[in-house]
Design a protein around this motif. Structure first.
Motif, PDB file in Angstrom:
ATOM      1  N   ALA A  74       0.843  -1.196   0.000  1.00 55.66           N
ATOM      2  CA  ALA A  74       0.000   0.000   0.000  1.00 55.66           C
ATOM      3  C   ALA A  74       0.879   1.247   0.000  1.00 55.66           C
ATOM      4  N   ARG A  75       1.907   1.170   0.775  1.00 55.91           N
ATOM      5  CA  ARG A  75       2.852   2.266   0.847  1.00 55.91           C
ATOM      6  C   ARG A  75       3.450   2.574  -0.525  1.00 55.91           C
ATOM      7  N   SER A  76       3.916   1.530  -1.169  1.00 63.09           N
ATOM      8  CA  SER A  76       4.536   1.714  -2.479  1.00 63.09           C
ATOM      9  C   SER A  76       3.560   2.338  -3.461  1.00 63.09           C
ATOM     10  N   LEU A  77       2.326   1.914  -3.348  1.00 65.01           N
ATOM     11  CA  LEU A  77       1.338   2.399  -4.311  1.00 65.01           C
ATOM     12  C   LEU A  77       1.260   3.916  -4.259  1.00 65.01           C
ATOM     13  N   PRO A  99       1.864  -3.731 -10.996  1.00 65.35           N
ATOM     14  CA  PRO A  99       1.786  -4.901 -10.120  1.00 65.35           C
ATOM     15  C   PRO A  99       1.561  -4.541  -8.655  1.00 65.35           C
ATOM     16  N   VAL A 100       1.982  -3.354  -8.279  1.00 60.96           N
ATOM     17  CA  VAL A 100       1.823  -2.956  -6.884  1.00 60.96           C
ATOM     18  C   VAL A 100       0.346  -2.734  -6.569  1.00 60.96           C
ATOM     19  N   ALA A 101      -0.311  -2.003  -7.447  1.00 62.59           N
ATOM     20  CA  ALA A 101      -1.742  -1.755  -7.255  1.00 62.59           C
ATOM     21  C   ALA A 101      -2.490  -3.087  -7.252  1.00 62.59           C
ATOM     22  N   ARG A 102      -2.076  -3.932  -8.147  1.00 63.59           N
ATOM     23  CA  ARG A 102      -2.685  -5.239  -8.252  1.00 63.59           C
ATOM     24  C   ARG A 102      -2.543  -6.018  -6.943  1.00 63.59           C
ATOM     25  N   SER A 103      -1.328  -6.026  -6.448  1.00 60.88           N
ATOM     26  CA  SER A 103      -1.065  -6.759  -5.207  1.00 60.88           C
ATOM     27  C   SER A 103      -1.913  -6.226  -4.068  1.00 60.88           C
ATOM     28  N   LEU A 104      -2.070  -4.920  -4.063  1.00 57.95           N
ATOM     29  CA  LEU A 104      -2.799  -4.315  -2.956  1.00 57.95           C
ATOM     30  C   LEU A 104      -4.204  -4.889  -2.871  1.00 57.95           C
TER      31      LEU A 104
END
Lengths: 333, 333
Positions: free
Chosen positions: A52-55, B50-55
């Motif tokens: 979430a942070r990275s996002l 991929p980050v948004a996806r992972s979230l």
DNA sequence: ATGAAAGCGCTAACAC
DNA sequence: GTGTTAGCGCTTTCAT
């Protein structure tokens, strides 16, 4: 489900921004509330979700490392340094094996960028403007570990390969050797660009020794290649000494010499380059140029971290000290 | 800024959910719209974040690999197999070096979980119920590569260490050796749990050879340890042969034997275990048990991917074939 | 078959 | 110094 910032806020009776502030130390928070939040964090075992942070920040605690060959001894030791120092700064390593293929390398650069890595360490045998452009476009902190990186406008760490090779060649000459073969990997760079070859050549010239192209051979970074090329040389003539540009290749060459019935160093002296663990393990132990491999990894990640933190970096190209280590594979002639 | 799903949706004149559907193939989309979206994706070079996806999915295309020592030869080859097969399934490797320390290992399990890794491959010299509990709690697909994993209720890949050691010992006996020393690493497991030691012991007993505790030594996984322990043995007596439980240790032992003025294999035969690259490179080349190291890595990540995809896995413990490779370090007595 | 809208867990304006 | 709120880019109900 694991506990989130919301849960912490609720339990502490504050807003989530306050919680965010205390975990990031981003803005002043009254001491009382800080304590309260802290203790709730402790109780609940809350850990901020890095995804979430990275996002939102578009950054992660991940550093991409692109290497040409994981199973290579040199790379293994390099990774060690990278990992260990990375850990200190709380960065993890996203490992990519490119097999030295440029398409793979380019693909990984994009992949890493999409994964929001904070920076990239690029280990490559032979680097090109293509790499540089690709990474530049990514606009990410990056450091190169590559023998020819100093030819490009990038951050890099290496040793002074030319001088090191010069000294090694000179050493061989001082030991009485005249016919000194040179076995190198053409995968690593073109021979005209090769710093190590330049050092070798200059040393011969400075000592008025004619360059003999029959004992200069090119292959790849494997011991098999060293074996094969050495065989080619021995089919033509028997040199006094061999300078291989990597330890792994040097050991392949020694094995060939041994199999042909000659002795090392009695009949032919052999030296390597790198000082991987194998160099001291092998018998006869290998005289070689010790690269500070672990440190090269350590320094490169330290540079990346500095860049991420916006700190100034003095020199684009960092040269680490090398050392000529004398062992058993060379004999005075 | 890079292009997002929103941009694609706008340009294609559809909603973002539709775009999501076509990139994930999650729900039927009319052929016409699919084409339209596809071409916009192509034009814009859109790549899902991929980050948004992972979230939202709480999953990533990352597989955590916790190893005890990156610079270890065995581990390097293992990583090779993991990386290569991982790539096929589009998983990347998050590499963690635990130095074999349990606190580090435990810490990494939590870290990896918070990073939303899809699974964990756990390489450990000596595994314990603590590891198992920690990972179980994480509730993530996991596979262990560990000599004693079969004692636990986990997924694992290994070879039949006991039988392999039995055969190697038997081989030595058939070569006429009676006083067979055993050098092992106590870091890897306790001697009473050690499958390799059991195999060794059983083979001696089956051949009516008395076990001699003076030539059974314990150290760690390094060549230095092999050297040191061999020295201890030679200070007391000169055995016929040495069975070291790893190639690296075996080579340390050979170096000691050589330094003491004995010959290998003429005076003392030595065998190892693993068949790392070094085993065939070293001279005398090492007779050893070949573990399919690359395959062990490959199989373990394949298992993880199956688990992630919810596929059935037949056996919890996968045993891969091993092989006794005869080289130069053993001589008939 | 498609769209609207909620929400994943967090940071960072912006208000007070 | 603290809270409210708008997103980050995506998936996934829930309508239609």
């Amino acid at each position: 489900m694991s506990v989130t910032i919301k849960d912490v806020a609720k339990r502490a009776g504050v807003s989530i921004s306050t919680v965010s502030r205390v975990i990031n130390n981003s803005k002043p928070v009254s001491n009382e509330i800080r304590q309260r939040v802290m203790s709730v964090i402790k109780e609940t075992g809350y850990v901020p979700n890095p995804v979430a942070r990275s996002l939102v920040t578009k950054k992660s605690q991940l550093i991409g490392v692109i290497v040409p060959d994981i199973s290579n001894f040199f790379i293994g030791e390099l990774l060690n340094g990278i990992e260990e120092v990375g850990k200190i700064y709380e960065y993890d390593i996203l490992l990519c094996n490119s097999y030295g293929e440029i398409e793979e390398e380019l693909k990984y650069i994009n992949l890493l960028k999409s994964k929001q890595v904070a920076g990239i360490i690029f280990v490559t045998w032979k680097m090109s403007q293509e790499h540089v452009d690709a990474i530049k476009e990514g606009n990410l902190p990056s450091v190169y570990i590559s023998k020819n990186a100093h030819n490009f406008d990038v951050y890099s760490v290496s040793i002074d390969n030319k001088t090191a090779a010069y000294e090694m060649t000179k050493y061989l000459i001082e030991k009485g050797h005249r016919q000194i073969g040179f076995i190198r990997s053409s995968i690593e760079d073109d021979i005209i660009d090769s710093e190590r070859f330049k050092g070798y050549k200059d040393a011969l010239e400075d000592n008025n020794i004619q360059i003999d192209n029959e004992i200069i051979k090119e292959g790849d970074t494997t011991s098999e290649s060293g074996y094969y090329l050495m065989n080619e040389i021995l089919n033509i003539k028997k040199p006094d000494a061999i300078f291989a540009t990597s330890d792994e290749v040097a050991i392949g060459a020694i094995n060939c010499i041994l199999d042909k019935g000659y002795k090392v160093p009695d009949d032919i002296s052999v030296v390597g380059f790198d000082d991987i663990k194998l160099a001291s393990l092998y018998r006869p132990s290998l005289t070689t140029v010790k690269q500070p491999i672990y440190d090269m990894g350590a320094v490169s990640i330290r540079m990346i971290v500095k860049m991420i933190d916006g700190e100034e970096i003095e020199d684009k190209h960092t040269y680490l000290p090398y050392e000529l280590v004398e062992r058993q594979s060379v004999k005075k002639r």
